[in-house]
Design a protein around this motif. Structure first.
Motif, short mmCIF file in Angstrom:
data_model
loop_
_atom_site.label_atom_id
_atom_site.label_comp_id
_atom_site.label_asym_id
_atom_site.label_seq_id
_atom_site.Cartn_x
_atom_site.Cartn_y
_atom_site.Cartn_z
N ASP A 20 -11.29 -0.37 10.47
CA ASP A 20 -10.17 -1.37 9.51
C ASP A 20 -10.97 -1.64 8.17
O ASP A 20 -11.99 -2.20 8.35
CB ASP A 20 -10.16 -2.68 10.37
CG ASP A 20 -9.01 -3.38 9.46
OD1 ASP A 20 -8.68 -3.19 8.53
OD2 ASP A 20 -8.63 -4.46 10.15
N PRO A 21 -10.72 -1.23 7.12
CA PRO A 21 -11.20 -1.49 5.78
C PRO A 21 -11.23 -2.93 5.62
O PRO A 21 -12.18 -3.41 4.69
CB PRO A 21 -10.44 -0.92 4.84
CG PRO A 21 -9.47 0.13 5.56
CD PRO A 21 -9.45 -0.48 6.85
N ARG A 22 -10.62 -3.87 6.26
CA ARG A 22 -10.84 -5.25 6.02
C ARG A 22 -11.89 -5.79 6.48
O ARG A 22 -12.45 -6.76 6.16
CB ARG A 22 -9.40 -5.79 6.69
CG ARG A 22 -8.21 -5.90 5.83
CD ARG A 22 -7.10 -6.42 6.75
NE ARG A 22 -6.68 -5.51 7.75
CZ ARG A 22 -5.49 -5.71 8.63
NH1 ARG A 22 -4.69 -6.78 8.46
NH2 ARG A 22 -5.40 -4.94 9.62
N HIS A 29 -15.64 -11.75 -0.64
CA HIS A 29 -16.27 -10.79 -1.56
C HIS A 29 -15.40 -10.57 -2.89
O HIS A 29 -14.15 -10.96 -2.88
CB HIS A 29 -16.23 -9.42 -1.04
CG HIS A 29 -17.06 -8.23 -1.68
ND1 HIS A 29 -16.26 -7.71 -2.60
CD2 HIS A 29 -18.25 -7.91 -1.76
CE1 HIS A 29 -17.21 -6.83 -3.32
NE2 HIS A 29 -18.24 -7.02 -2.66
N LEU A 30 -15.85 -10.30 -4.02
CA LEU A 30 -15.12 -10.19 -5.31
C LEU A 30 -14.18 -9.41 -5.39
O LEU A 30 -12.93 -9.52 -5.67
CB LEU A 30 -16.18 -9.66 -6.45
CG LEU A 30 -15.64 -9.62 -7.92
CD1 LEU A 30 -15.09 -11.05 -8.26
CD2 LEU A 30 -16.60 -9.00 -8.80
N ALA A 31 -13.94 -8.29 -4.60
CA ALA A 31 -12.81 -7.38 -4.42
C ALA A 31 -11.68 -7.90 -3.87
O ALA A 31 -10.51 -7.87 -4.50
CB ALA A 31 -13.26 -5.99 -3.65
N ASP A 90 -19.38 2.16 -4.32
CA ASP A 90 -19.06 0.82 -4.36
C ASP A 90 -18.10 0.29 -3.56
O ASP A 90 -16.85 0.92 -3.49
CB ASP A 90 -18.62 0.03 -5.79
CG ASP A 90 -18.58 -1.28 -5.79
OD1 ASP A 90 -17.87 -2.14 -5.13
OD2 ASP A 90 -19.12 -1.89 -6.87
N VAL A 91 -18.29 -0.19 -2.26
CA VAL A 91 -17.32 -0.51 -1.22
C VAL A 91 -16.19 -1.40 -1.78
O VAL A 91 -15.02 -1.05 -1.29
CB VAL A 91 -17.99 -1.37 -0.03
CG1 VAL A 91 -16.91 -1.52 1.22
CG2 VAL A 91 -19.04 -0.41 0.56
N GLY A 92 -16.38 -2.20 -2.70
CA GLY A 92 -15.15 -3.01 -3.18
C GLY A 92 -14.22 -1.89 -3.96
O GLY A 92 -12.92 -2.34 -3.87
N VAL A 95 -12.23 0.05 -1.62
CA VAL A 95 -11.13 -0.80 -0.79
C VAL A 95 -9.95 -0.98 -1.93
O VAL A 95 -8.75 -0.59 -1.55
CB VAL A 95 -11.65 -2.16 -0.45
CG1 VAL A 95 -10.39 -3.20 -0.18
CG2 VAL A 95 -12.50 -2.16 0.62
N ILE A 96 -10.21 -1.18 -3.00
CA ILE A 96 -9.19 -1.44 -4.27
C ILE A 96 -8.46 0.19 -4.40
O ILE A 96 -7.21 0.13 -4.50
CB ILE A 96 -9.52 -1.73 -5.60
CG1 ILE A 96 -10.21 -3.04 -5.36
CG2 ILE A 96 -8.69 -1.46 -6.62
CD1 ILE A 96 -10.99 -3.74 -6.57
N CYS A 97 -9.17 1.15 -4.29
CA CYS A 97 -8.49 2.43 -4.61
C CYS A 97 -8.02 3.06 -3.37
O CYS A 97 -7.32 4.27 -3.31
CB CYS A 97 -9.68 3.52 -5.15
SG CYS A 97 -10.04 2.96 -6.99
N GLY A 98 -8.20 2.41 -2.20
CA GLY A 98 -7.77 2.94 -0.99
C GLY A 98 -8.15 4.51 -0.41
O GLY A 98 -7.71 5.38 0.13
N GLY A 99 -9.57 4.59 -0.94
CA GLY A 99 -10.25 5.93 -0.41
C GLY A 99 -10.10 7.10 -1.70
O GLY A 99 -10.32 8.03 -1.49
N LEU A 100 -9.37 6.51 -2.47
CA LEU A 100 -8.96 7.74 -3.74
C LEU A 100 -10.12 7.39 -4.84
O LEU A 100 -10.78 6.59 -4.73
CB LEU A 100 -7.50 7.63 -4.54
CG LEU A 100 -6.40 7.50 -3.41
CD1 LEU A 100 -5.06 7.06 -4.46
CD2 LEU A 100 -6.13 8.76 -3.12
#
Length: 543
Positions: A20-22, A29-31, A90-92, A95-100
Motif C-alpha cells: 500500500d503506497p499510503r 510528509h511534505l508529499a 524520492d519516495v514522495g 507517490v505523486i507520479c504513481g510509479g510513472l
C-alpha cells in the motif's frame, strides 16, 4: 557475535516497501501536504492545451506534472534532470507520479508548453496563503537581487559579430538544403536545371568560420537552425534595447529641460533675495544707521547662494547639451553586446566586485508572514526603474487571486529613490529611503544626506522622519531580505531556464515559497484545533 541486530534482506528482498503506497511515507510528509493543497488549486487549466478529440499519444496527466513540479521545487530540486531522477529516488515524487517516470525532456517541454499556467501558480499560491490568513496588505516591502543566468558572459557578441555569424549560418543552411535537393535529384536520375548546381560541401560555411568554434555545426546540421534562431532573437533583442535607450534618452532630455527651468527659477529667487538685501542696506546707509554683521557684499554676483544657484544652472545646461549630443549620435552602438544563449540576461556588476551574466530579480512580499506577492525581472542592474512595474505585477497577481484590497504602505531602500518614484500616482503610500540603510534606520550617523532639494525629495524625507515613518522603515530589511535568503538557500543562485522561460521558473520559485508557508500555517492551525478539541469538556449526558 552474540549481539542481535535488525537487518533487512537488502536488494534481494522480494518486496522492499509495503504493498500500500499510503504506508510508504509518514502521515505528515511534505508529499501528502502538497497533494492536499494541489487539490485546492486551479491546476486543471494545465490541460487546456491538449486535444479534446483524444488523438495522438497519451500524455502524462497535467495535474500530476504540475504537482510534481511544485513538490520538487519545495524540496529544492528544480532542474528537469533532477526532477526526472526524483521520480526514482524520492519516495514522495514516486507517490505523486504513481510509479510513472516522466523524463527530463518531458518535464522541460511541459513547462515550455504551459508558460501561462505555470506563471498562474503564483496567484494560486497567494490564494492558498490567504485562506490561512497570511496575506495582509497593510504593509509590504520590495527589493531586488542578482541571479546567475544560464549563459556564459564570454558568449556576448557585438552587432557586427552577430551579423557575421547570421550570414554564415544562413549561407551554410542554404548550401546544405541545395545539396539535399541535389541528392534527391541524383537518386531519381533527374538532371538539375542549369545554374542550380549543388554547393560543394567543402566550400565555406560555418565549418570554416573565423571563430574557430563553429566547425561542430557541420557534424550536427540540426544545431545550425537552432543557433541561427537564437542569434536572430539576440539581434532583435539588441535592436529593442537600442530603441529603449533612445526612448530613455528622450525622457532624459525632457527631464533635464525641466531641471533647467527649476534652476533658472532658483537663480531668480536668490538674485531677488540678494537684490533686496542690497537695497535694504542702501536705505540704512542713507538713513545713517549702523550696519553690523559680516562683511557686506558689493553686488549680487558676490552673493554665495546666487553663485551656487548659477553653478547648478550651468551644470544643468551642460548636462542638457551632452544629452542632446548623445541623442544625435548614431542609434547603433558598435560596442553594445548581447548574449545569444540567453538574450534576456545582461552583464551586470556583482555585489562583491566583478561582473557576470545576470538577471536583476525583483520581489514584493508581505510584512511578518513574508508571502511573495510578485516576482519580476528588470533589464537594468539598478533598481530605480523597477518599482512601478513591480507594484503593477503585484496588483495583477492579487486580482487573479481574488484579493481586490489595495496595498496601503510599501517599503523600498535607497536604490529606488528618484523624483519619478516619489511622485507616482498610486493608492499605496511609499516609504523609500533617501540615504544609505544604516543612516535611514538610525543605526549609524554616517552617510550623506540627499543633495537635491526637489520638493518630492523633501516630502519623502519628511515622511520618513516622522515617528511612524521611522518605525515602519525599520521593518523593511526584516520583511524582504529573508525572502531572498530562503529562496537562494533552497534553490541556489543560478537560474536553469532561458528567455521567457525564466519568468515561469521564477513563478515556480515564488509559488513553492508560498506553498510551504501555507502548509506550515495549515499544519499549525489543525494542531491547535486538535488541542482545543481534546481539552474541551465533554457534553453533558441527556437526562
Amino acid at each position: 557475535m552474540s549481539r542481535k541486530f535488525r537487518d533487512g534482506n537488502g536488494p534481494d528482498q522480494a518486496m522492499l516497501m509495503p504493498a500500500d503506497p499510503r504506508q510508504w511515507l509518514p502521515a505528515d510528509h511534505l508529499a501528502w501536504r502538497v497533494l492536499e493543497l494541489a487539490a485546492e488549486l486551479d491546476l486543471p487549466r494545465f490541460g487546456a492545451r491538449y486535444r479534446a478529440d483524444g488523438q495522438g499519444g497519451r500524455p502524462y496527466h497535467p495535474v500530476m506534472m504540475a504537482t510534481l513540479l511544485l513538490y520538487c521545487y519545495c524540496r529544492g530540486r528544480r532542474s528537469s534532470r533532477e526532477i526526472e531522477m526524483a521520480t526514482f529516488d524520492d519516495v514522495g515524487a514516486r507517490v505523486i507520479c504513481g510509479g510513472l517516470h516522466p523524463d527530463h525532456s518531458t518535464v522541460a517541454e511541459f513547462v515550455r508548453a504551459n508558460l501561462e499556467a505555470v506563471s498562474a501558480l503564483l496567484p494560486e499560491s497567494v490564494k492558498a496563503c490567504a485562506r490561512e490568513g497570511l496575506v495582509s496588505l497593510a504593509l509590504v516591502a520590495g527589493d531586488g537581487t542578482k541571479l546567475k543566468a544560464n549563459a556564459a558572459m564570454a558568449a556576448n557578441l557585438t552587432r557586427e559579430q552577430l551579423d557575421a555569424q547570421i550570414s554564415e549560418l544562413e549561407a551554410w543552411i542554404d548550401a546544405e538544403f541545395r545539396q539535399w535537393a541535389q541528392d534527391i535529384l541524383d537518386a531519381e536520375g533527374i538532371t538539375a536545371p542549369a545554374g542550380a548546381g549543388a554547393a560543394s560541401r567543402d566550400g565555406g560555411g560555418p565549418g570554416d568560420g573565423s571563430d574557430g568554434g563553429t566547425r561542430k555545426w557541420s557534424k550536427k546540421p540540426g544545431r545550425a537552425a537552432q543557433m541561427l534562431e537564437r542569434r536572430l532573437a539576440a539581434r532583435a533583442r539588441l535592436d529593442g534595447l537600442q530603441d529603449k535607450d533612445q526612448e530613455k534618452s528622450g525622457a532624459r532630455i525632457a527631464e533635464l529641460a525641466a531641471r533647467i527651468e527649476r534652476k533658472e527659477a532658483a537663480v531668480r529667487k536668490w538674485e531677488n533675495a540678494a537684490a533686496g538685501r542690497l537695497e535694504a542696506r542702501a536705505r540704512k546707509i542713507a538713513a545713517g544707521q549702523r550696519i553690523s554683521g559680516a562683511r557686506p557684499i558689493a553686488s549680487i554676483d558676490e552673493d554665495r547662494e546666487v553663485r551656487r544657484a548659477r553653478q547648478a544652472l550651468d551644470k544643468a545646461r551642460a548636462d542638457y547639451q551632452a544629452a542632446r549630443a548623445e541623442a544625435a549620435a548614431p542609434a547603433a552602438d558598435p560596442k553594445a553586446r548581447v548574449n545569444p544563449t540567453d538574450p534576456s540576461s545582461r552583464v551586470m556588476p556583482l555585489k562583491k566586485g566583478g561582473f557576470d551574466q545576470l538577471h536583476n530579480v525583483q520581489a514584493l512580499a508581505t510584512a511578518t508572514t513574508q508571502v511573495i506577492l510578485a516576482v519580476t525581472r528588470h533589464d537594468s542592474p539598478v533598481d530605480v526603474q523597477a518599482l512601478e512595474a513591480l507594484l503593477a505585477r503585484a496588483r495583477r497577481v492579487l486580482d487573479q487571486a481574488g484579493i481586490h484590497d489595495e496595498i496601503r504602505k510599501a517599503l523600498f531602500d535607497a536604490g529606488y529613490a528618484s523624483d519619478a518614484n516619489f511622485t507616482l500616482d498610486l493608492p499605496t503610500t511609499l516609504y523609500i529611503a533617501v540615504t544609505r540603510e544604516a543612516r535611514q534606520t538610525g543605526r549609524s550617523a554616517h552617510g550623506r544626506s540627499p543633495d537635491t532639494m526637489l520638493p518630492s525629495w523633501e516630502e519623502m524625507t519628511a515622511r520618513l522622519d516622522t515617528s511612524e515613518g521611522r518605525q515602519l522603515y525599520r521593518q523593511r530589511a526584516a520583511t524582504i531580505e529573508p525572502v531572498f535568503a530562503q529562496l537562494t538557500a533552497r534553490l541556489g543562485r543560478t537560474l536553469n531556464y532561458r528567455g521567457n522561460l525564466v519568468d515561469a521558473e521564477l513563478a515556480l520559485w515564488a509559488a513553492s515559497h508560498n506553498i510551504l508557508k501555507a502548509i506550515t500555517a495549515r499544519t499549525r492551525r489543525l494542531a491547535r484545533q486538535a488541542r482545543t478539541a481534546s481539552t474541551a469538556p465533554a457534553p453533558a449526558a441527556a437526562a
